[in-house]
Design a protein around this motif. Structure first.
Motif, PDB file in Angstrom:
ATOM      1  N   ILE A  88       1.827   0.635   1.364  1.00 35.68           N
ATOM      2  CA  ILE A  88       2.299   0.610  -0.025  1.00 35.68           C
ATOM      3  C   ILE A  88       2.405   2.032  -0.578  1.00 35.68           C
ATOM      4  O   ILE A  88       3.404   2.397  -1.196  1.00 35.68           O
ATOM      5  CB  ILE A  88       1.385  -0.265  -0.905  1.00 35.68           C
ATOM      6  N   VAL A  89       1.374   2.841  -0.335  1.00 35.69           N
ATOM      7  CA  VAL A  89       1.405   4.228  -0.809  1.00 35.69           C
ATOM      8  C   VAL A  89       2.563   4.983  -0.152  1.00 35.69           C
ATOM      9  O   VAL A  89       3.300   5.719  -0.822  1.00 35.69           O
ATOM     10  CB  VAL A  89       0.055   4.936  -0.542  1.00 35.69           C
ATOM     11  N   GLY A  90       2.756   4.783   1.156  1.00 32.46           N
ATOM     12  CA  GLY A  90       3.864   5.440   1.841  1.00 32.46           C
ATOM     13  C   GLY A  90       5.214   5.018   1.296  1.00 32.46           C
ATOM     14  O   GLY A  90       6.116   5.844   1.117  1.00 32.46           O
ATOM     15  N   GLY A  91       5.372   3.734   1.014  1.00 32.66           N
ATOM     16  CA  GLY A  91       6.623   3.249   0.441  1.00 32.66           C
ATOM     17  C   GLY A  91       6.886   3.820  -0.938  1.00 32.66           C
ATOM     18  O   GLY A  91       8.010   4.220  -1.253  1.00 32.66           O
TER      19      GLY A  91
ATOM     20  N   ILE B 260       9.973   6.286  -2.052  1.00 32.15           N
ATOM     21  CA  ILE B 260      10.861   6.004  -3.193  1.00 32.15           C
ATOM     22  C   ILE B 260      10.867   7.179  -4.167  1.00 32.15           C
ATOM     23  O   ILE B 260      11.910   7.568  -4.680  1.00 32.15           O
ATOM     24  CB  ILE B 260      10.425   4.705  -3.909  1.00 32.15           C
ATOM     25  N   ALA B 261       9.700   7.757  -4.406  1.00 35.11           N
ATOM     26  CA  ALA B 261       9.592   8.829  -5.388  1.00 35.11           C
ATOM     27  C   ALA B 261      10.133  10.163  -4.869  1.00 35.11           C
ATOM     28  O   ALA B 261      10.714  10.935  -5.634  1.00 35.11           O
ATOM     29  CB  ALA B 261       8.137   9.011  -5.808  1.00 35.11           C
ATOM     30  N   LEU B 262       9.971  10.438  -3.576  1.00 34.59           N
ATOM     31  CA  LEU B 262      10.287  11.765  -3.072  1.00 34.59           C
ATOM     32  C   LEU B 262      11.631  11.886  -2.364  1.00 34.59           C
ATOM     33  O   LEU B 262      12.196  12.968  -2.302  1.00 34.59           O
ATOM     34  CB  LEU B 262       9.183  12.241  -2.121  1.00 34.59           C
ATOM     35  N   VAL B 263      12.143  10.805  -1.824  1.00 31.43           N
ATOM     36  CA  VAL B 263      13.393  10.880  -1.075  1.00 31.43           C
ATOM     37  C   VAL B 263      14.539  10.558  -2.028  1.00 31.43           C
ATOM     38  O   VAL B 263      14.603   9.483  -2.608  1.00 31.43           O
ATOM     39  CB  VAL B 263      13.390   9.907   0.125  1.00 31.43           C
ATOM     40  N   ARG B 264      15.416  11.490  -2.146  1.00 30.00           N
ATOM     41  CA  ARG B 264      16.567  11.341  -3.028  1.00 30.00           C
ATOM     42  C   ARG B 264      17.833  11.452  -2.194  1.00 30.00           C
ATOM     43  O   ARG B 264      17.911  12.242  -1.260  1.00 30.00           O
ATOM     44  CB  ARG B 264      16.593  12.435  -4.087  1.00 30.00           C
ATOM     45  N   ALA B 265      18.835  10.690  -2.561  1.00 32.09           N
ATOM     46  CA  ALA B 265      20.121  10.795  -1.886  1.00 32.09           C
ATOM     47  C   ALA B 265      20.773  12.109  -2.296  1.00 32.09           C
ATOM     48  O   ALA B 265      20.687  12.527  -3.446  1.00 32.09           O
ATOM     49  CB  ALA B 265      21.021   9.626  -2.262  1.00 32.09           C
TER      50      ALA B 265
END
Length: 148
Positions: A116-119, A123-128
């Motif tokens: 859950i923390v990894g997900g 979501i928070a750090l990977v941006r298109a």
């Protein structure tokens, strides 16, 4: 000048082949992180399992919790049960099953929390990446839309 056997240097370049250096470096970083994750994951989750199983055995008053959990983690539960007096083998088997289940429960809880923390971090750090000016979709004139 080095001697050539007529083969290309693809074997020397390895799996990266003709990939740009940035992609080869990224691939190497991902592989390193994956191997590090496997090693640390096994170590951490093994410690979680051992800790919980030892706590269950200690709370139940087992005579040698450290030795018993060591045998349990080594897959020697059958030998531990066989070494117990015949009249108490059922109780020993139940105790070992309880310790094993407790250890696995904590392993699954820690694994789920890490997932859950990894997900959430992904979501928070990977941006298109924003599209560059040369790769914007072509827009059709408004008059062309009206005739369709």
């Amino acid at each position: 000048m080095p001697a050539s056997d007529g083969q290309s240097d693809a074997g020397v370049r390895g799996a990266g082949g003709g990939a740009p250096p940035a992609q080869r470096h990224a691939s190497g970083a991902v592989n390193t992180a994956r191997q590090l994750g496997f090693a640390l994951g096994v170590a951490v989750l093994g410690s979680v399992f051992t800790s919980r199983a030892a706590a269950v055995l200690t709370d139940s008053g087992a005579p040698d919790p450290a030795g018993t959990v060591s045998a349990l983690t080594a897959g020697q539960a059958g030998q531990v049960i066989g070494a117990a007096p015949a009249r108490s083998r059922g109780d020993v088997a139940d105790l070992l099953a309880s310790a094993y289940a407790g250890g696995l429960r904590d392993v699954f809880l820690v694994s789920g929390a890490a997932g859950i923390v990894g997900g959430l971090l992904a979501i928070a750090l990977v941006r298109a990446a924003a599209p560059s000016a040369g790769h914007q979709p072509a827009q059709q004139p408004a008059a062309e839309h009206a005739t369709r």
